[in-house]
Enzyme design. Structure first.
Site, PDB file in Angstrom:
ATOM      1  N   ASN A   1       0.811  -1.221   0.000  1.00  0.00           N
ATOM      2  CA  ASN A   1       0.000   0.000   0.000  1.00  0.00           C
ATOM      3  C   ASN A   1       0.846   1.273   0.000  1.00  0.00           C
ATOM      4  O   ASN A   1       1.965   1.294   0.531  1.00  0.00           O
ATOM      5  CB  ASN A   1      -0.911   0.032   1.230  1.00  0.00           C
ATOM      6  CG  ASN A   1      -2.135  -0.856   1.059  1.00  0.00           C
ATOM      7  OD1 ASN A   1      -2.519  -1.177  -0.059  1.00  0.00           O
ATOM      8  ND2 ASN A   1      -2.740  -1.248   2.171  1.00  0.00           N
ATOM      9  N   HIS A   2       0.288   2.314  -0.583  1.00  0.00           N
ATOM     10  CA  HIS A   2       0.794   3.679  -0.454  1.00  0.00           C
ATOM     11  C   HIS A   2      -0.248   4.471   0.335  1.00  0.00           C
ATOM     12  O   HIS A   2      -1.427   4.126   0.368  1.00  0.00           O
ATOM     13  CB  HIS A   2       0.976   4.338  -1.826  1.00  0.00           C
ATOM     14  CG  HIS A   2       2.082   3.756  -2.631  1.00  0.00           C
ATOM     15  ND1 HIS A   2       2.883   4.523  -3.437  1.00  0.00           N
ATOM     16  CD2 HIS A   2       2.520   2.480  -2.778  1.00  0.00           C
ATOM     17  CE1 HIS A   2       3.774   3.756  -4.044  1.00  0.00           C
ATOM     18  NE2 HIS A   2       3.558   2.496  -3.662  1.00  0.00           N
ATOM     19  N   ARG A   3       0.192   5.532   0.919  1.00  0.00           N
ATOM     20  CA  ARG A   3      -0.763   6.431   1.570  1.00  0.00           C
ATOM     21  C   ARG A   3      -1.550   7.172   0.477  1.00  0.00           C
ATOM     22  O   ARG A   3      -0.970   7.718  -0.465  1.00  0.00           O
ATOM     23  CB  ARG A   3      -0.015   7.418   2.461  1.00  0.00           C
ATOM     24  CG  ARG A   3      -0.949   8.315   3.241  1.00  0.00           C
ATOM     25  CD  ARG A   3      -0.202   9.205   4.213  1.00  0.00           C
ATOM     26  NE  ARG A   3      -1.149  10.129   4.843  1.00  0.00           N
ATOM     27  CZ  ARG A   3      -0.795  11.059   5.717  1.00  0.00           C
ATOM     28  NH1 ARG A   3       0.480  11.198   6.067  1.00  0.00           N
ATOM     29  NH2 ARG A   3      -1.709  11.851   6.237  1.00  0.00           N
TER      30      ARG A   3
END
Length: 220
Positions: A92-94
């Protein structure tokens, strides 16, 4: 009469013999080949690959690192086809702010606590006796109930109820395999917890459609 072949132990890496006496290199019992602190898999769950990898954990879950906060848990007697990939939370990325760029990955200070890093994500959990078809993608935090069937190429997120068939992108329920009361009885029986000799002795009841026979086997 064909020669009797004993059922392989769960610690056997390549459980499928070939006619010439060799083994099928592209099929493995995962509990025998996975050595990863964040990847747990039950006995007799197998995975297949057209081109067998050297590292099955990295092949199945390429974003699950030894230092990842999340875990990937798969139950017993699951069947995982070639090309299946578990995209765990460390991928995941923010995305709740303006930019999704992971600045901390590339330097400029310590990684821990940096505003460009997302919070730890949820574990991904697969129940028992789940069939995951070719090329399916299981997204971070997915929870797949026992007895479910995941169609080829499906992209799965969220929760899949036990004994439900899902397909498509995004994956949607196609139908329940059994009536709700039957599913409840099957989960109560939990045949996957039996010793393997008992399972094999009642193979017809487990693979057939006679629930009464399976309940009788569970009681004796």
């Amino acid at each position: 009469m064909p020669a009797f072949r004993p059922f392989p132990a769960p610690g056997v890496s390549h459980p499928v013999p070939m006619p010439d006496g060799s083994v099928h290199e592209g099929t493995v019992f995962l509990s025998a080949v996975i050595d990863h602190p964040r990847f747990e898999v039950g006995y007799y769950t197998y995975a297949s690959a057209h081109h067998p990898p050297e590292d099955w954990a990295a092949y199945l879950a390429p974003y699950l690192y030894p230092f990842s906060p999340e875990k990937l848990t798969i139950g017993r007697f699951c069947q995982i086809a070639s090309g299946v990939e578990f995209i765990t939370a460390s991928a995941n990325h923010r995305y709740d702010g303006i930019s999704t760029f992971p600045f901390a990955v590339f330097g400029g200070g310590p990684v821990e606590g940096r505003p460009s890093m997302p919070s730890p994500g949820a574990d991904t959990c697969v129940g028992h006796d789940v069939w995951i078809g070719t090329g399916a993608r299981i997204l971070p935090g997915a929870r797949i109930g026992s007895g479910a069937i995941i169609g080829a190429g499906a992209v799965v997120s969220g929760e899949v109820a036990p004994y439900t068939i899902v397909a498509g992108n995004p994956a949607r329920p196609v139908r329940r395999r059994f009536a709700p009361e039957t599913i409840e009885r099957l989960l109560e029986i939990a045949w996957w917890e039996w010793p393997i000799d008992r399972i094999l002795a009642h193979e017809a009841a487990i693979c057939g459609g006679d629930l009464s026979a399976l309940e009788h086997a569970a009681r004796h």
